[in-house]
Design a protein around this motif. Structure first.
Motif: not given
Lengths: 415, 415
Positions: A27-40
């Protein structure tokens, strides 16, 4: 910027702890326009940590890890990633001095040996300062500009370090990214996902450059609309038009835009109208009160209430008629009404909310199966009463009942 | 058997929903001796689903996915994995008939077109029956015996299908596995992780074939001990010896073995002694009542209570002295005592629990900073009062206060 997240800890992998850090990071990264593409998620073994980070770094520009920075023997994140980067571990004197000072301030003695290893960092690393705990974070970058940011696993510390140290650093990096992504969420409740999908119909496949996602949960179904464009004003305009179209089709089931909790929406509505609230909870046992008072500043609206779990409490503290309990049962329309009225009267509140139901797993009958809940919302003596059947286990039924109670009050306020 | 889990959904990756399925899967699989070696989360894009599953299947014998089996346009799991396995999608007439019947029973009309795609399955797949919802699960196996099990994302449906269909299938497969893994968890509370680590000292690096992990959380620190041996009785004996050693060192801070909630432990203790409970909650606003009544069958112990959020409610419903509130403040020892005594008296309970504190973020002072909470536990007129300072945000402070209140009562019961 392509980003991946690796959360580290046997407790996560083995299901002992629910991973809330990953969602907060996203959520916080989305706020600066950065998306997470995968999580492990990997366990605490050094080999697993290194493999997980290596795989992520093969695909991504940067990797954020959480966990494994603490003082105990299963905290191996720094060592594993240092080995992956071919760096040795060195003692950082400033961190050590800081750890010693903190420990002395708080516990008044010398730093235990197990905490000293928190001052060891990979050679050439940058420190991410931890203002909320003892374990510092680490930023490590290789010669190709690929990086790993290591954050602590304790949510409070991770959140603080993310906001203080990592987000500003990443925001500066993504400043040059040419694609603008804008997204917004409309929160809906009291309407099923399939009913929403049928009503939204053609919108579901996307509106122009927009994409729509259904996010069902206990609180209802959230609708997330995402807009992508090279030009910021185009992305904004498309998003605004899409949101307006969604609102028009879904109508009053939309209760908020963004991440707002329904309890906060209801509190704002009551505050604006000068209304105070009292609750009378049977099957939810305090959960509605807990949700309302979880909102900071709720005390000007919420006076309190009565947890009327046993029938004698319903009668003695709230004035529910024992004859009605005998005639109709504790889970019934008249009892819900009297709970709401009793809470209003006893606490001198404007609004009384009464909830009585069968949360299960036992106690269901053919006439009143598990999941049956009566809710009354009494605003200055005028009550609406709702008879609901909620699906799920005890926890879900109780939560859904509080959500419906809040939604019934919300709809009264916008009438 | 090496197993990996891939959870699928933009709502998970974007942080809109906390992933609780992964933890549940891990715990249930541990029960049949199967460990998850890595977990990944990918978004709803077909390419990302296929890549995540392919990577996991390169390393593991089997992969379990959750999510993306629903009726909406962003549900792409089956199609993506069918493509990865080189299978086409075919209509399953039995699933279609079942979907039509369920829909007619529940909503009384023809099945919407968006739900029909739930009857499409990869060619050669085995159906995992869904007794708790409409989306069937899928088992797909390739010629090398590697498999993917696709479960729904809705927790209730996933849990039911796991128990009914997948666990029996996997238990049969692992019957031949020669290494026996036994693990157990001791739950501790009211003791910091570093204090535990120092006390356990040499045990932390493992006892013989045992490994020890610290699992800190809001409820306290759990200690998980894992034993591995070729022979089951050796694994059991080593685990039992290790648990006894841990219990001896940690003492009364151990409140349970296994996954038990402290509220359930306290209810059992009260039930065995014939004690009933009433709560009086100020800063926790009903959260203690909600935790106690979350336990099925709590009604024979919990009578209810008063959410005394405003001061007038403290005075009028519970008999707290307004002079003491003026002299000492609402967050004070005498007010905590009177809340507990008032709850006992008004509800005719054996045990009264009073909580009053500063949950924040506002309201703190130099003398009573945010996190200050007074708790009184009054058992038949004899009260113990505890003055705590809890760290964290509003939610954490409130939860930790309820945990400490329950622990204070637990310690009274074992005295």
């Amino acid at each position: 910027m392509r980003l991946e997240v690796v959360t580290i800890g046997d407790e996560l992998l083995l299901g002992h702890t629910i991973d809330t850090n990953a969602a907060h990071l996203a959520r916080e990264l989305a706020g600066i326009g950065v998306s997470i593409v995968r999580r492990a998620t990997v366990g605490d073994a050094a080999g697993d940590i290194a493999a997980g980070v290596r795989d992520a770094l093969d695909r991504a520009d940067g990797v954020i890890t959480t966990g494994g920075l603490g003082p105990t023997s299963d905290d191996l994140t720094k060592e594993s990633i240092a080995a992956l980067f071919g760096r040795r571990m060195v003692l950082d004197e400033r961190i050590l001095a800081d750890l010693e000072r903190r420990w002395a301030d708080r516990f008044g003695g010398p730093l235990p040996a197990s905490n000293r290893q928190q001052a060891m960092i990979p050679e050439g690393a940058t420190i991410l300062v931890n203002r909320h705990g003892s374990a510092p974070g680490i930023w490590l970058e290789n010669e190709r500009g690929r990086w790993v940011a290591m954050l602590p696993g304790v949510p409070r510390e991770m959140r603080g370090m993310l906001a203080d140290e990592l987000l500003p650093r990443l925001a500066a990096r993504v400043g040059a990214d040419p694609t603008v992504v804008r997204s917004a969420v409309l929160r809906t409740t009291s309407m099923a996902e399939s009913a929403l999908a049928d009503r939204l119909g053609p919108l579901a496949r996307g509106i122009g450059s927009l994409s729509l996602a259904y996010l069902p949960g206990q609180e209802g179904v959230d609708l997330r609309l995402t807009s992508r464009d090279a030009r910021a004003h185009e992305a904004d305009a498309a998003l605004a038009a899409g949101l307006a179209a969604l609102r028009e089709r879904v109508g009053s089931s939309v209760y908020a835009e963004g991440a707002a909790d329904l309890a906060a929406i209801v509190l704002d509505g009551c505050r604006a109208r000068g209304l105070t609230i009292a609750v009378a909870e049977s099957c939810t046992g305090g959960l509605l009160g807990a949700r309302l008072t979880a909102i900071p500043g709720s005390s000007d609206v919420v006076l309190g209430g009565v947890i009327a779990y046993g029938n004698r409490v319903k009668v003695e503290l709230l004035g529910v008629s024992p004859d009605d309990i005998s005639a109709h049962g504790a889970v019934s329309e008249p009892v819900a009404r009297q709970l709401a009225a009793g809470a209003r009267a006893r606490l001198s509140a404007d609004v009384g909310i009464g909830i009585t139901g069968v949360a299960g797993p036992g106690g269901g009958t053919a006439e009143k199966p598990v999941g049956t809940v009566w809710i009354a919302v009494d605003v200055r003596g005028e009550a609406v009463v709702h008879d609901g059947r909620y699906i799920g286990d005890r926890e879900e039924i109780r939560f859904r009942a509080t959500q419906r109670a809040l939604d019934l009050l919300r709809r009264r306020l916008i009438d």
